[in-house]
Design an enzyme around this catalytic site. Structure first.
Site, PDB file in Angstrom:
ATOM      1  N   ASP A 161       0.825  -1.212   0.000  1.00 21.77           N
ATOM      2  CA  ASP A 161       0.000   0.000   0.000  1.00 21.77           C
ATOM      3  C   ASP A 161       0.861   1.265   0.000  1.00 21.77           C
ATOM      4  O   ASP A 161       0.353   2.373  -0.116  1.00 21.77           O
ATOM      5  CB  ASP A 161      -0.927  -0.013   1.226  1.00 21.77           C
ATOM      6  CG  ASP A 161      -1.953   1.115   1.203  1.00 21.77           C
ATOM      7  OD1 ASP A 161      -2.427   1.459   0.103  1.00 21.77           O
ATOM      8  OD2 ASP A 161      -2.264   1.667   2.273  1.00 21.77           O
ATOM      9  N   SER A 164      -6.740   5.443   0.199  1.00 19.78           N
ATOM     10  CA  SER A 164      -7.152   4.228  -0.508  1.00 19.78           C
ATOM     11  C   SER A 164      -8.562   3.840  -0.083  1.00 19.78           C
ATOM     12  O   SER A 164      -8.916   3.888   1.097  1.00 19.78           O
ATOM     13  CB  SER A 164      -6.156   3.103  -0.256  1.00 19.78           C
ATOM     14  OG  SER A 164      -5.474   3.275   0.952  1.00 19.78           O
ATOM     15  N   GLN A 183      -5.851  -1.424  -6.493  1.00 22.38           N
ATOM     16  CA  GLN A 183      -6.417  -0.502  -5.494  1.00 22.38           C
ATOM     17  C   GLN A 183      -7.118   0.649  -6.198  1.00 22.38           C
ATOM     18  O   GLN A 183      -6.655   1.125  -7.235  1.00 22.38           O
ATOM     19  CB  GLN A 183      -5.282   0.060  -4.636  1.00 22.38           C
ATOM     20  CG  GLN A 183      -5.723   1.082  -3.632  1.00 22.38           C
ATOM     21  CD  GLN A 183      -4.580   1.560  -2.736  1.00 22.38           C
ATOM     22  OE1 GLN A 183      -4.190   2.715  -2.832  1.00 22.38           O
ATOM     23  NE2 GLN A 183      -4.072   0.707  -1.861  1.00 22.38           N
TER      24      GLN A 183
HETATM   25  C1  LIG Z   1     -12.801   7.696   1.699  1.00 20.13           C
HETATM   26  C2  LIG Z   1     -13.669   8.231   2.824  1.00 20.13           C
HETATM   27  C3  LIG Z   1     -13.051   9.495   3.294  1.00 20.13           C
HETATM   28  C4  LIG Z   1     -15.085   8.459   2.325  1.00 20.13           C
HETATM   29  O1  LIG Z   1     -15.242   9.735   1.843  1.00 20.13           O
HETATM   30  P1  LIG Z   1     -16.498  10.604   2.246  1.00 20.13           P
HETATM   31  O2  LIG Z   1     -16.479  11.787   1.382  1.00 20.13           O
HETATM   32  O3  LIG Z   1     -17.703   9.755   2.223  1.00 20.13           O
HETATM   33  O4  LIG Z   1     -16.115  10.921   3.761  1.00 20.13           O
HETATM   34  P2  LIG Z   1     -16.218  12.243   4.555  1.00 20.13           P
HETATM   35  O5  LIG Z   1     -15.721  11.886   5.916  1.00 20.13           O
HETATM   36  O6  LIG Z   1     -17.571  12.812   4.410  1.00 20.13           O
HETATM   37  O7  LIG Z   1     -15.143  13.201   3.859  1.00 20.13           O
HETATM   38  C5  LIG Z   1     -13.781  13.002   3.940  1.00 20.13           C
HETATM   39  C6  LIG Z   1     -13.080  14.286   3.520  1.00 20.13           C
HETATM   40  O8  LIG Z   1     -13.383  14.578   2.148  1.00 20.13           O
HETATM   41  C7  LIG Z   1     -14.057  15.828   2.064  1.00 20.13           C
HETATM   42  N1  LIG Z   1     -15.086  15.727   1.034  1.00 20.13           N
HETATM   43  C8  LIG Z   1     -16.078  14.833   0.981  1.00 20.13           C
HETATM   44  N2  LIG Z   1     -16.819  15.032  -0.113  1.00 20.13           N
HETATM   45  C9  LIG Z   1     -16.257  16.070  -0.764  1.00 20.13           C
HETATM   46  C10 LIG Z   1     -16.540  16.747  -1.952  1.00 20.13           C
HETATM   47  N3  LIG Z   1     -17.574  16.404  -2.722  1.00 20.13           N
HETATM   48  N4  LIG Z   1     -15.762  17.766  -2.343  1.00 20.13           N
HETATM   49  C11 LIG Z   1     -14.703  18.124  -1.601  1.00 20.13           C
HETATM   50  N5  LIG Z   1     -14.356  17.516  -0.442  1.00 20.13           N
HETATM   51  C12 LIG Z   1     -15.138  16.512  -0.030  1.00 20.13           C
HETATM   52  C13 LIG Z   1     -14.653  16.038   3.421  1.00 20.13           C
HETATM   53  O9  LIG Z   1     -14.866  17.397   3.699  1.00 20.13           O
HETATM   54  C14 LIG Z   1     -13.560  15.480   4.306  1.00 20.13           C
HETATM   55  O10 LIG Z   1     -12.484  16.387   4.404  1.00 20.13           O
HETATM   56  P3  LIG Z   1     -11.754  16.702   5.794  1.00 20.13           P
HETATM   57  O11 LIG Z   1     -11.169  15.368   6.226  1.00 20.13           O
HETATM   58  O12 LIG Z   1     -10.719  17.724   5.448  1.00 20.13           O
HETATM   59  O13 LIG Z   1     -12.803  17.159   6.728  1.00 20.13           O
HETATM   60  C15 LIG Z   1     -13.827   7.236   3.965  1.00 20.13           C
HETATM   61  O14 LIG Z   1     -14.368   6.042   3.477  1.00 20.13           O
HETATM   62  C16 LIG Z   1     -12.500   6.927   4.580  1.00 20.13           C
HETATM   63  O15 LIG Z   1     -11.883   7.737   5.270  1.00 20.13           O
HETATM   64  N6  LIG Z   1     -12.031   5.691   4.386  1.00 20.13           N
HETATM   65  C17 LIG Z   1     -10.749   5.294   4.881  1.00 20.13           C
HETATM   66  C18 LIG Z   1      -9.670   5.604   3.874  1.00 20.13           C
HETATM   67  C19 LIG Z   1      -8.320   5.253   4.484  1.00 20.13           C
HETATM   68  O16 LIG Z   1      -8.034   5.666   5.603  1.00 20.13           O
HETATM   69  N7  LIG Z   1      -7.500   4.471   3.730  1.00 20.13           N
HETATM   70  C20 LIG Z   1      -6.236   4.007   4.243  1.00 20.13           C
HETATM   71  C21 LIG Z   1      -5.244   5.118   4.390  1.00 20.13           C
HETATM   72  S1  LIG Z   1      -4.710   5.734   2.854  1.00 20.13           S
HETATM   73  C22 LIG Z   1      -3.164   5.091   2.668  1.00 20.13           C
HETATM   74  O17 LIG Z   1      -2.688   4.438   3.538  1.00 20.13           O
HETATM   75  C23 LIG Z   1      -2.409   5.334   1.384  1.00 20.13           C
HETATM   76  C24 LIG Z   1      -0.927   5.286   1.670  1.00 20.13           C
HETATM   77  C25 LIG Z   1      -0.041   5.886   0.579  1.00 20.13           C
HETATM   78  O18 LIG Z   1      -0.551   6.285  -0.476  1.00 20.13           O
HETATM   79  O19 LIG Z   1       1.188   5.954   0.812  1.00 20.13           O
END
Ligand SMILES: CC(C)(COP(=O)(O)OP(=O)(O)OC[C@H]1O[C@@H](n2cnc3c(N)ncnc32)[C@H](O)[C@@H]1OP(=O)(O)O)[C@@H](O)C(=O)NCCC(=O)NCCSC(=O)CCC(=O)O
Length: 334
Positions: free
Chosen positions: A252, A273, A323
């Site tokens: 990841d 992700s 992914q």
């Molecule tokens: C993906 C999400 C965020 C689902 O998104 P949602 O939009 O439904 O959730 P939310 O909590 O309502 O929104 C999350 C953030 O996006 C923004 N947001 C939401 N909708 C938006 C839109 N239409 N336009 C602009 N911004 C928007 C929100 O304000 C919030 O920002 P703010 O936060 O600023 O308030 C959730 O399922 C989630 O967090 N899942 C876990 C993802 C994760 O942690 N993956 C593993 C780590 S990633 C990783 O490890 C990658 C490693 C690497 O690449 O090296």
């Protein structure tokens, strides 16, 4: 066999259906990895800590964190790796993970540990399926299905050919590349701060980019990158289940940003992700250099799709990954 303290994540090496026949064996031999003393002495923190789950009850485990990304949400690879450890503890020693499919449904909170609840979905004659829920604050942060198979050789075998790239001994680590940048007197202060933060990261993974330019994300490029990767520290031969869990962690890292390569004028304001899938094809050592070939066939709708292949350095395709991630970008100031 390595003494890991991880009940059920022990066992012997898996002679998988795709076998251990190396495309490079008999032909050009990869140079032997020089025996680096510290690597032998220092056991991987992934084994001693991150993937060493505490058993709380039957099929219930607790995992703690080691490295937390600057986003202050838990690293996805850590959660997937720990979920696979929990699942593997509930299957017989003669079964090996061949695939997993996960959704990251909530951000992981680095302030509290994660609970892993395993459901024994099905025990079959050849295949066995487990569902794992990673829980924080009473709610799932990840749902994962992992499938295990007993060893079944088959005459049906093929694989793609590994890309021809420089060997890791001829490339620099990310840290070495960062130090070269930092030594430039005309470096912008903001960039210097960012690079120093990167250097302070204690990521338990070592990386040697094949195309160092692409790691800076400043150059427009096709959405494809290659880097050598291995777990830091020594894990050792023999515990294939553990190597799969470490590969889950590793896979990841720096994966999703492959989707940003064609668009260097944007940088990710929010990236995470959404899901992660892996297929384990054969035996490998996650503490030895593997080539991670990452590509992104598509991006759109604030999402990017990435696909990856982890190659053993002898040319055997060991692991495939996929992914999709959310990518909200803004114009880069640099
Ligand atoms: C993906 C999400 C965020 C689902 O998104 P949602 O939009 O439904 O959730 P939310 O909590 O309502 O929104 C999350 C953030 O996006 C923004 N947001 C939401 N909708 C938006 C839109 N239409 N336009 C602009 N911004 C928007 C929100 O304000 C919030 O920002 P703010 O936060 O600023 O308030 C959730 O399922 C989630 O967090 N899942 C876990 C993802 C994760 O942690 N993956 C593993 C780590 S990633 C990783 O490890 C990658 C490693 C690497 O690449 O090296």
């Amino acid at each position: 066999m390595v003494e890991t303290g991880m009940k059920g994540v022990g066992g012997s090496v898996c002679p998988s259906p795709v076998g251990n026949k190396s495309p490079n064996s008999g032909a050009e031999k990869s140079p032997e990895e020089p025996k680096v003393q510290f690597k032998q002495d220092l056991k991987s923190v992934l084994v001693t800590s991150v993937l060493n789950l505490e058993e709380l009850d039957v099929d219930l485990y607790r995992g703690t964190h080691h490295w937390v990304p600057r986003t202050q949400r838990l690293f996805g690879g850590q959660i997937v790796g720990q979920a696979l450890v929990a699942a593997a503890k509930s299957v017989n020693d003669n079964l090996y993970a061949h695939s997993l499919h996960c959704y990251f449904v909530r951000a992981g909170d680095p302030k509290v540990p994660v609970l892993y609840q395993v459901e024994r979905t099905r025990n079959g004659r050849s295949f066995t399926v487990r569902s794992v829920k990673a829980i924080q604050h009473g709610q799932p942060i990840l749902i994962c299905q992992a499938s295990f198979q007993m060893i079944q050789p088959s005459p049906l075998e093929h694989q793609f050919t590994m890309p021809v790239v420089p060997q890791p001994e001829d490339l620099s680590t990310v840290e070495e590349l960062i130090r070269i940048h930092l030594s430039k007197p005309d470096l912008a202060e903001k960039l210097r701060q960012g690079l120093n933060k990167l250097l302070a990261n204690e990521v338990p993974i070592e990386i040697k980019p094949v195309q160092p330019k692409l790691f800076s994300n400043f150059f427009k490029a096709v959405p494809k990158k290659l880097f050598w990767v291995r777990a830091r520290g020594y894990i050792g031969e023999g515990n294939m289940k553990l190597h799969c869990c470490v590969a889950a962690y590793v896979s990841d890292y720096a994966f999703l940003d492959t989707a940003l390569l064609p668009s260097p004028k944007y940088r990710a304001q929010f990236s995470a992700s959404l899901d992660h899938a892996m297929w384990f094809h054969t035996t490998f050592r996650s503490d030895e250099w593997m080539l991670y070939e990452c590509e992104s066939p598509w991006a759109g709708g604030c999402r990017g799709l990435v696909q990856g292949r982890l190659w053993r350095r002898d040319g055997v395709l060991a692991v495939s990954c996929s992914q999709e991630g959310v990518l909200r970008v803004k114009l880069s100031k640099l």
